[in-house]
Design a protein around this motif. Sequence first.
Motif, PDB file in Angstrom:
ATOM      1  N   GLU A   1      13.888-116.340 -62.135  1.00  0.00           N
ATOM      2  CA  GLU A   1      12.595-117.005 -61.955  1.00  0.00           C
ATOM      3  C   GLU A   1      11.463-116.019 -61.694  1.00  0.00           C
ATOM      4  OE1 GLU A   1      10.563-119.804 -58.631  1.00  0.00           O
ATOM      5  OE2 GLU A   1      12.571-120.421 -59.244  1.00  0.00           O
ATOM      6  N   LEU A   2      11.767-114.948 -60.997  1.00  0.00           N
ATOM      7  CA  LEU A   2      10.729-113.991 -60.608  1.00  0.00           C
ATOM      8  C   LEU A   2      10.391-113.009 -61.719  1.00  0.00           C
ATOM      9  CD1 LEU A   2      11.961-113.283 -56.978  1.00  0.00           C
ATOM     10  CD2 LEU A   2      10.086-114.796 -57.705  1.00  0.00           C
ATOM     11  N   GLY A   3      11.288-112.858 -62.675  1.00  0.00           N
ATOM     12  CA  GLY A   3      11.022-111.948 -63.782  1.00  0.00           C
ATOM     13  C   GLY A   3      11.061-110.480 -63.382  1.00  0.00           C
ATOM     14  N   LEU A   4      11.785-110.182 -62.312  1.00  0.00           N
ATOM     15  CA  LEU A   4      11.939-108.794 -61.866  1.00  0.00           C
ATOM     16  C   LEU A   4      13.405-108.403 -61.992  1.00  0.00           C
ATOM     17  CD1 LEU A   4       9.763-108.905 -58.637  1.00  0.00           C
ATOM     18  CD2 LEU A   4       9.221-107.708 -60.756  1.00  0.00           C
ATOM     19  N   PRO A   5      13.653-107.138 -62.257  1.00  0.00           N
ATOM     20  CA  PRO A   5      15.046-106.702 -62.366  1.00  0.00           C
ATOM     21  C   PRO A   5      15.793-106.910 -61.053  1.00  0.00           C
ATOM     22  CG  PRO A   5      13.548-105.017 -63.189  1.00  0.00           C
ATOM     23  CD  PRO A   5      12.709-106.058 -62.522  1.00  0.00           C
ATOM     24  N   GLU A   6      17.028-107.321 -61.158  1.00  0.00           N
ATOM     25  CA  GLU A   6      17.855-107.544 -59.976  1.00  0.00           C
ATOM     26  C   GLU A   6      17.909-106.293 -59.098  1.00  0.00           C
ATOM     27  OE1 GLU A   6      22.500-108.285 -59.280  1.00  0.00           O
ATOM     28  OE2 GLU A   6      21.578-109.648 -60.733  1.00  0.00           O
ATOM     29  N   GLU A   7      17.982-105.128 -59.709  1.00  0.00           N
ATOM     30  CA  GLU A   7      18.053-103.876 -58.941  1.00  0.00           C
ATOM     31  C   GLU A   7      16.782-103.673 -58.107  1.00  0.00           C
ATOM     32  OE1 GLU A   7      19.487-100.580 -57.155  1.00  0.00           O
ATOM     33  OE2 GLU A   7      20.616-102.013 -58.370  1.00  0.00           O
ATOM     34  N   THR A   8      15.628-104.031 -58.640  1.00  0.00           N
ATOM     35  CA  THR A   8      14.372-103.926 -57.889  1.00  0.00           C
ATOM     36  C   THR A   8      14.396-104.857 -56.686  1.00  0.00           C
ATOM     37  OG1 THR A   8      13.138-103.309 -59.866  1.00  0.00           O
ATOM     38  CG2 THR A   8      11.859-104.224 -58.032  1.00  0.00           C
ATOM     39  N   LEU A   9      14.850-106.081 -56.898  1.00  0.00           N
ATOM     40  CA  LEU A   9      14.926-107.054 -55.808  1.00  0.00           C
ATOM     41  C   LEU A   9      15.933-106.597 -54.755  1.00  0.00           C
ATOM     42  CD1 LEU A   9      14.771-110.255 -57.997  1.00  0.00           C
ATOM     43  CD2 LEU A   9      12.967-109.381 -56.488  1.00  0.00           C
ATOM     44  N   LYS A  10      17.034-106.038 -55.197  1.00  0.00           N
ATOM     45  CA  LYS A  10      18.046-105.530 -54.266  1.00  0.00           C
ATOM     46  C   LYS A  10      17.457-104.423 -53.399  1.00  0.00           C
ATOM     47  CE  LYS A  10      22.825-103.983 -54.083  1.00  0.00           C
ATOM     48  NZ  LYS A  10      23.989-103.544 -54.842  1.00  0.00           N
ATOM     49  N   ARG A  11      16.681-103.554 -54.000  1.00  0.00           N
ATOM     50  CA  ARG A  11      16.052-102.465 -53.244  1.00  0.00           C
ATOM     51  C   ARG A  11      15.025-103.005 -52.252  1.00  0.00           C
ATOM     52  NH1 ARG A  11      14.572 -97.652 -57.255  1.00  0.00           N
ATOM     53  NH2 ARG A  11      15.641 -96.257 -55.836  1.00  0.00           N
ATOM     54  N   MET A  12      14.268-104.032 -52.667  1.00  0.00           N
ATOM     55  CA  MET A  12      13.274-104.630 -51.775  1.00  0.00           C
ATOM     56  C   MET A  12      13.916-105.182 -50.506  1.00  0.00           C
ATOM     57  SD  MET A  12      10.784-106.734 -54.368  1.00  0.00           S
ATOM     58  CE  MET A  12      10.073-107.658 -53.012  1.00  0.00           C
ATOM     59  N   GLY A  13      15.100-105.757 -50.640  1.00  0.00           N
ATOM     60  CA  GLY A  13      15.752-106.389 -49.510  1.00  0.00           C
ATOM     61  C   GLY A  13      16.717-105.501 -48.747  1.00  0.00           C
ATOM     62  N   ALA A  14      16.832-104.235 -49.149  1.00  0.00           N
ATOM     63  CA  ALA A  14      17.842-103.353 -48.566  1.00  0.00           C
ATOM     64  C   ALA A  14      17.713-103.175 -47.054  1.00  0.00           C
ATOM     65  CB  ALA A  14      17.811-101.996 -49.258  1.00  0.00           C
ATOM     66  N   ALA A  15      16.521-103.128 -46.537  1.00  0.00           N
ATOM     67  CA  ALA A  15      16.316-102.851 -45.115  1.00  0.00           C
ATOM     68  C   ALA A  15      16.453-104.091 -44.232  1.00  0.00           C
ATOM     69  CB  ALA A  15      14.943-102.221 -44.896  1.00  0.00           C
ATOM     70  N   PHE A  16      16.743-105.250 -44.834  1.00  0.00           N
ATOM     71  CA  PHE A  16      16.773-106.493 -44.079  1.00  0.00           C
ATOM     72  C   PHE A  16      18.177-107.031 -43.854  1.00  0.00           C
ATOM     73  CE2 PHE A  16      12.631-106.059 -45.971  1.00  0.00           C
ATOM     74  CZ  PHE A  16      11.783-106.359 -44.914  1.00  0.00           C
ATOM     75  N   GLY A  17      19.187-106.191 -44.034  1.00  0.00           N
ATOM     76  CA  GLY A  17      20.541-106.586 -43.680  1.00  0.00           C
ATOM     77  C   GLY A  17      20.634-106.698 -42.169  1.00  0.00           C
ATOM     78  N   SER A  18      21.355-107.658 -41.672  1.00  0.00           N
ATOM     79  CA  SER A  18      21.437-107.936 -40.230  1.00  0.00           C
ATOM     80  C   SER A  18      20.068-108.276 -39.660  1.00  0.00           C
ATOM     81  CB  SER A  18      22.038-106.747 -39.467  1.00  0.00           C
ATOM     82  OG  SER A  18      23.347-106.490 -39.910  1.00  0.00           O
ATOM     83  N   GLY A  19      19.273-108.916 -40.452  1.00  0.00           N
ATOM     84  CA  GLY A  19      17.946-109.323 -39.994  1.00  0.00           C
ATOM     85  C   GLY A  19      17.002-108.141 -39.863  1.00  0.00           C
ATOM     86  N   MET A  20      15.813-108.422 -39.413  1.00  0.00           N
ATOM     87  CA  MET A  20      14.833-107.359 -39.192  1.00  0.00           C
ATOM     88  C   MET A  20      15.180-106.614 -37.909  1.00  0.00           C
ATOM     89  SD  MET A  20      11.352-109.405 -40.168  1.00  0.00           S
ATOM     90  CE  MET A  20      10.293-107.981 -40.055  1.00  0.00           C
ATOM     91  N   GLY A  21      15.110-105.313 -37.957  1.00  0.00           N
ATOM     92  CA  GLY A  21      15.325-104.518 -36.756  1.00  0.00           C
ATOM     93  C   GLY A  21      16.738-104.545 -36.219  1.00  0.00           C
ATOM     94  N   GLY A  22      17.717-104.690 -37.092  1.00  0.00           N
ATOM     95  CA  GLY A  22      19.104-104.665 -36.645  1.00  0.00           C
ATOM     96  C   GLY A  22      19.462-105.842 -35.758  1.00  0.00           C
ATOM     97  N   MET A  23      19.242-107.025 -36.233  1.00  0.00           N
ATOM     98  CA  MET A  23      19.542-108.307 -35.588  1.00  0.00           C
ATOM     99  C   MET A  23      18.502-108.720 -34.553  1.00  0.00           C
ATOM    100  SD  MET A  23      23.688-108.329 -35.246  1.00  0.00           S
ATOM    101  CE  MET A  23      23.909-110.094 -35.396  1.00  0.00           C
ATOM    102  N   GLU A  24      17.540-107.908 -34.278  1.00  0.00           N
ATOM    103  CA  GLU A  24      16.539-108.227 -33.257  1.00  0.00           C
ATOM    104  C   GLU A  24      15.468-109.190 -33.763  1.00  0.00           C
ATOM    105  OE1 GLU A  24      16.526-107.411 -29.996  1.00  0.00           O
ATOM    106  OE2 GLU A  24      18.491-106.543 -30.394  1.00  0.00           O
ATOM    107  N   GLY A  25      15.258-109.218 -35.066  1.00  0.00           N
ATOM    108  CA  GLY A  25      14.173-110.020 -35.619  1.00  0.00           C
ATOM    109  C   GLY A  25      14.675-111.111 -36.549  1.00  0.00           C
ATOM    110  N   THR A  26      13.792-111.518 -37.429  1.00  0.00           N
ATOM    111  CA  THR A  26      14.025-112.629 -38.343  1.00  0.00           C
ATOM    112  C   THR A  26      15.234-112.381 -39.233  1.00  0.00           C
ATOM    113  OG1 THR A  26      11.659-113.046 -38.350  1.00  0.00           O
ATOM    114  CG2 THR A  26      12.916-114.039 -40.123  1.00  0.00           C
ATOM    115  N   CYS A  27      16.000-113.439 -39.443  1.00  0.00           N
ATOM    116  CA  CYS A  27      17.167-113.418 -40.323  1.00  0.00           C
ATOM    117  C   CYS A  27      16.773-112.881 -41.703  1.00  0.00           C
ATOM    118  CB  CYS A  27      17.709-114.843 -40.436  1.00  0.00           C
ATOM    119  SG  CYS A  27      18.954-115.083 -41.716  1.00  0.00           S
ATOM    120  N   GLY A  28      17.624-112.051 -42.269  1.00  0.00           N
ATOM    121  CA  GLY A  28      17.359-111.482 -43.582  1.00  0.00           C
ATOM    122  C   GLY A  28      17.247-112.523 -44.678  1.00  0.00           C
TER     123      GLY A  28
END
Length: 125
Positions: free
Chosen positions: A28-55
């Motif tokens: 739907e977004l028309g972006l490569p899956e690899e680009t989207l994967k990179r965008m979300g890489a830092a949000f595993g275990s939520g923001m700030g290592g479980m301290e913030g919003t769910c990934g």
Amino acid sequence: MERAEKAVEYKHNGYNCCQAVLAAYADELGLPEETLKRMGAAFGSGMGGMEGTCGALCGAEMVLGLRDYAGKPIHAAAKAMHESFREKSGAAICKELKGIGTGKVLCSCDDCVRHGVEAAMEVQA
């Protein structure tokens, strides 16, 4: 909920919760899956290592911005998305969802991913 189950499949194949939600919207977004994967890489275990919003919720809000933002305000839509996610999941903060400190898990990662996808489907700017 084919898209939600696709996101859960990503989650079980090396993607974090944020990446899974984003990748499920690649078509739907028309972006490569690899680009989207990179965008979300830092949000595993939520923001700030479980301290913030769910990934998964972070990923859903990124979908909102990538899909619907055309120079118009999207804060109301983002707030509605946050509320929808919180109602379904029991919280929006990763460590609260996982029961860190309480011992009571409110929502599994699989369900958080499903709820993130659902929130992105329900809300548009």
